[in-house]
Write an enzyme that holds these catalytic residues in place. Structure first.
Site, PDB file in Angstrom:
ATOM      1  N   PHE A 132      76.754  24.555  -5.462  1.00  0.00           N
ATOM      2  CA  PHE A 132      76.322  25.815  -4.864  1.00  0.00           C
ATOM      3  C   PHE A 132      76.157  25.586  -3.375  1.00  0.00           C
ATOM      4  CE2 PHE A 132      73.269  28.933  -3.317  1.00  0.00           C
ATOM      5  CZ  PHE A 132      73.877  30.101  -3.753  1.00  0.00           C
ATOM      6  N   ASP A 217      75.486  18.591   1.352  1.00  0.00           N
ATOM      7  CA  ASP A 217      74.703  19.812   1.340  1.00  0.00           C
ATOM      8  C   ASP A 217      73.323  19.433   0.806  1.00  0.00           C
ATOM      9  OD1 ASP A 217      73.420  22.174   0.858  1.00  0.00           O
ATOM     10  OD2 ASP A 217      75.172  23.203   0.026  1.00  0.00           O
ATOM     11  N   LYS A 248      66.349  25.595   3.480  1.00  0.00           N
ATOM     12  CA  LYS A 248      65.234  25.795   2.549  1.00  0.00           C
ATOM     13  C   LYS A 248      63.929  25.155   3.066  1.00  0.00           C
ATOM     14  CE  LYS A 248      67.499  27.244  -1.631  1.00  0.00           C
ATOM     15  NZ  LYS A 248      68.920  27.005  -1.840  1.00  0.00           N
TER      16      LYS A 248
HETATM   17  C1  LIG Z   1      70.181  27.705  -1.499  1.00  0.00           C
HETATM   18  C2  LIG Z   1      71.331  26.829  -1.178  1.00  0.00           C
HETATM   19  C3  LIG Z   1      72.295  27.192  -0.224  1.00  0.00           C
HETATM   20  C4  LIG Z   1      72.270  28.511   0.484  1.00  0.00           C
HETATM   21  O1  LIG Z   1      71.139  28.682   1.264  1.00  0.00           O
HETATM   22  P1  LIG Z   1      70.747  30.154   1.769  1.00  0.00           P
HETATM   23  O2  LIG Z   1      69.569  29.908   2.666  1.00  0.00           O
HETATM   24  O3  LIG Z   1      70.435  30.963   0.562  1.00  0.00           O
HETATM   25  O4  LIG Z   1      71.914  30.679   2.507  1.00  0.00           O
HETATM   26  C5  LIG Z   1      73.290  26.290   0.058  1.00  0.00           C
HETATM   27  N1  LIG Z   1      73.364  25.107  -0.574  1.00  0.00           N
HETATM   28  C6  LIG Z   1      72.470  24.731  -1.496  1.00  0.00           C
HETATM   29  C7  LIG Z   1      72.571  23.392  -2.127  1.00  0.00           C
HETATM   30  C8  LIG Z   1      71.426  25.583  -1.847  1.00  0.00           C
HETATM   31  O5  LIG Z   1      70.558  25.225  -2.798  1.00  0.00           O
END
Ligand SMILES: *Cc1c(COP(=O)(O)O)cnc(C)c1O
Length: 401
Positions: A132, A217, A248
């Site tokens: 994700f 990520d 986050k």
């Molecule tokens: C939540 C998340 C995103 C996206 O972040 P947003 O602030 O919602 O755009 C990208 N990568 C990972 C691994 C995430 O958990």
């Protein structure tokens, strides 16, 4: 009381409405108290209304809210320096408002790097099932989840999606078009699957040997979640990234993301290549600097490890006690959960009705990402609720995909 009728229907929130938070607890208008074991999806690592974050916002809000990146923002210089000094390799940072934007910046940086190196055909980014990376056009195409792509037009080329297990067999999938490999050191939404350290190191070495860039990520698994500020630090410097996206938890609840890249990679992003109006504005920097100081503290991180070990031990107890409900433990540190044999969404709902907030993730996983400030009493309180929920779920039919 206003209803949600004039909002996009992308979310279906439950009836509870939280109006106040303190530490690991949330409160409704009526004063009902809930234990928060999802923390706005791994965001409020320092808990709700942390006094030092509150003070940072108050102080900054009386001075200056916004300037745009047309002007110097001292808070950015400070925070970028902190992150790079902490990571211990020469780096540069671009601040964003969200995780998806941090990932976008990472992908643009990777492609531009090869372009500037005289390899414009090297644009392919390899990602993995269960990944994700966000909800923008670019990041849904990077993630490759068909559910998130459906109805949004032709797929954007330039991404190769491999089964998660193939991370350890990357050599079979490389071509002279491969620009970068991107993955979460611990998959969040995909079901809390950690990549083991040996695989991280192997991928790092393959990237170096083949001139590909390694993009992590760490939007969900970073910010202290696993007991290190960034999850890849568990490889002790043997699997450092070329580019990393964070967000986050690094803003503690204030919208903040960052793309951090090695200096020699980041330097291709010259004036005109990228930008953001809000990214890294003075308010975000005030909170981000304070959050960094608190999250990167050694004792704080040691306590995350200690609490997460206790939580894991308690989860193992639940698994032994409820073999007909719990299938498998998942996750790392305080990004932890279990794959269930009964519908995770139903159990999550039931837990909420008993005063415990949890999340869910792909693969029928009950996901927990509590504030990192929790102690063993919070864990015991959560376990007691889960035990009741599992007891009640015992006789339900098994989950069928
Ligand atoms: C939540 C998340 C995103 C996206 O972040 P947003 O602030 O919602 O755009 C990208 N990568 C990972 C691994 C995430 O958990």
């Amino acid at each position: 009381m206003a209803t949600g009728d004039h909002l996009y229907d992308c979310y279906k929130p439950p009836a509870q409405e939280f109006v106040r938070g303190e530490g690991a607890y949330l409160y409704t208008e009526d004063g009902d108290k809930y234990l928060d074991f999802i923390a706005g999806i791994a965001v409020n690592g320092l808990g709700h209304a942390h006094p030092e974050l509150v003070q940072a916002v108050k102080d900054q809000s009386e001075k200056l809210w916004h300037l745009s990146n047309m002007f110097r923002i001292q808070g950015q210089y400070e925070l970028a320096e902190k992150y790079c000094n902490y990571l211990g390799w020469p780096g540069k940072v671009f601040f964003t408002n969200s995780g998806a934007e941090a990932v976008e910046c990472a992908m643009k940086t990777a492609r531009r790097y090869h372009y500037d190196m005289g390899d414009p055909e090297r644009y392919e980014i390899i990602t993995f099932t269960g990944a994700f990376h966000g909800r923008t056009f670019g990041t849904i195409n990077a993630g490759g989840n068909p559910k998130y792509l459906k109805g949004f037009g032709p797929a954007i080329p330039g991404f190769t999606h491999l089964p998660f297990e193939e991370l350890s067999n990357l050599e079979d999938h490389l071509s002279d078009k491969t620009a970068a490999v991107m993955f979460e050191p611990v998959q969040g939404e995909g079901g809390l699957r950690p990549v083991d350290i040996d695989t991280l190191i192997k991928v790092r070495n393959q990237c170096t040997e083949n001139g590909m860039l390694l993009i992590y990520d760490e939007v969900q698994c970073g910010a202290g979640r696993t007991g290190k500020l960034f999850a890849h630090e568990w490889a002790e410097g043997k699997a450092d990234p070329d580019i990393m996206a964070a967000a986050k938890g690094i803003g503690g609840g204030f919208p903040l993301g960052a793309c951090i890249a090695r200096e020699e990679v980041a330097k291709v992003m010259v004036p005109g290549t990228h930008g953001s109006t809000y990214g890294g504005n003075p308010m975000a920097m005030a909170v981000g600097n304070k959050a960094f100081d608190l999250l990167s503290d050694e004792d704080f991180l040691a306590n995350v490890v200690k609490t997460s070990n206790f939580l894991k031990q308690q989860f193992e107890g639940l698994k032994d006690e409820f073999p007909d409900v719990v299938d498998e433990l998942r996750g790392k540190g305080l990004l932890i959960g279990m794959r269930l044999k009964k519908a995770a969404l139903d159990i999550r709902k039931n837990a909420l009705s008993k005063g415990l907030l949890c999340g869910s993730a792909g693969d029928n996983v009950l996901r927990m990402a509590p504030p990192l400030i929790i102690n063993e009493n919070h864990v015991r309180e959560a376990i007691a609720v889960l035990r009741e929920c599992f007891e009640e779920a015992r006789n339900l039919p098994d989950f069928e995909g």
